[in-house]
Design a protein around this motif. Structure first.
Motif: not given
Length: 394
Positions: A127-141, A367-374
């Motif tokens: 799920x973390x990996x999917x959340x990381x990837x989805x932003x770039x997967x919007x780029x073609x559109x 706190x300057x910490x990215x969403x992947x960790x949280x």
């Protein structure tokens, strides 16, 4: 030893390197630039990563006589793209890369850490990996919306070629990108001269800066993503093809080559997953004992590609950023769909996986910490709470 090389292994090695480099170098460039690298630093990072994974593949495959394919961490680069710049800029990111490399080495040499990474619930890691990837997967559109005449040919090439041969879909999109750049965009004066000058290899030394934000936002998530989505599946692919190496030493060696590449901007190299199947399968050779030459040849070709990284980066820099992001996004659609499906396979863990995905995909940092960790923390807490409630009911 040289008697065991074959035309079949040479062809598959060249194909492996081409697919591995062409299908994901855009992700690496975008990821490095997102965390603050200049074009020169990103080119340096791309070069050292390609050379490091080539040398690593040659060393491991010749020493073990196993077809061990090596790749840069594509999901890790996507993580960098979603994380963005942190306090301290690219030096802080490089410090985090160094910490990640040390963690990979320790995970290979110190079994409890390796087991701890392997014990991270699969639904949460995916799920973390999917959340990381989805932003770039919007780029073609977004690229089509930016300019249909530029974005649509790239997407259509991926769709049409992928319908016939999935392996060639991303290289086809890359070829369309090159054609769009060559014929659809007005080149600035002196552009070809700049590209020609970039043919000479050039590395940029970056002084690492260590910070809490770099450790938590980049180093730990990069380590988890690289181990969970690259190294562990890489071992699984080898086992499926009847090879049974000891995972620990392989992890440690990839961590060592990652460590050597970090001062020059490289984020991480690891065991390959997709291209591992190309070198370890029957297409590389009918005799399993001779397939390791495919991985060796792939390593040699990766080194050659690495030496040309400056020219590749200079050429790509001529295009609107959204176009190269579109190529990167197309390259990650398969990884996104696989990780999303794996995240939601178990009904009892779907809510925890959804929390992990949504927090990660939000891109919000605290706190300057990215969403992947949280996202991983939130999903883990949700899963723990659900299990406590279930235990109380039982």
């Amino acid at each position: 030893m040289l008697k065991e090389i074959s035309p079949q292994a040479i062809f598959m090695g060249c194909l492996t390197a081409f697919v591995g480099f062409a299908s994901s170098f855009a992700v690496v460039l975008h990821g490095l630039q997102a965390v603050g690298a200049t074009d020169a630093q990103a080119a340096s990072g791309l070069m050292v990563l390609s050379i490091a994974m080539g040398l690593c593949a040659i060393v491991i495959s010749l020493s073990t006589k196993l077809p061990v394919s090596i790749a840069w961490s594509t999901p890790g680069a996507a993580l960098l793209a979603s994380t963005g710049a942190i306090s301290g800029g690219f030096p802080a990111a490089v410090g985090a890369f160094l910490v990640c490399a040390v963690l990979i080495i320790v995970a290979g040499l110190f079994r409890p850490l390796g087991r701890a990474v392997a014990s991270i619930p699969s639904p949460l890691a995916n799920a973390m990996l999917a959340g990381v990837l989805i932003g770039l997967c919007f780029a073609p559109v977004k690229a089509i919306a930016f300019n249909p005449l530029l974005g649509l040919p790239i997407v259509l090439a991926w769709i049409v070629v992928g319908a016939f041969k999935r392996l060639w879909a991303v290289p086809a999109a890359l070829a369309a990108f090159v054609l769009v750049l060559a014929f659809g965009i007005e080149m600035p004066a002196g552009a070809m001269s700049t590209i020609g000058q970039s043919l000479l290899p050039h590395i940029e030394l970056v002084q690492p800066l260590f910070s809490v934000a770099g450790l938590v936002s980049i180093a730990l998530p990069l380590f988890i993503v690289t181990m969970a989505s690259q190294n562990i599946p890489g071992i699984a692919v080898l086992k499926v093809n009847d090879y049974n190496p000891k995972p620990g030493p392989l992890f440690a060696v990839t961590g060592l080559f990652s460590l050597l590449s970090t001062p020059f901007g490289g984020h991480a190299v690891n065991l390959a997953a997709i291209t591992a199947a190309m070198c370890a399968g029957r297409d590389a050779h009918a005799d399993p004992d001779r397939r390791y030459w495919a991985a060796v040849v792939a390593g040699i070709v990766y080194i050659i590609f690495g030496l040309l990284a400056g020219a590749v980066t200079a050429f790509v820099a001529l295009a609107p950023p959204i176009l190269i992001e579109a190529v990167a996004g197309l390259a990650l659609i398969g990884a996104f769909s696989a990780s999303a499906m794996a995240a939601y396979q178990q009904p009892e863990n779907r809510e925890a996986a959804a929390v992990t995905f949504l927090v990660t995909a939000s891109g919000v940092s605290f706190g300057g910490i990215s969403g992947a960790f949280w996202g991983l923390i939130a999903g883990g807490m949700m899963m723990a709470l659900q299990r406590l409630v279930q235990m109380a009911k039982d």
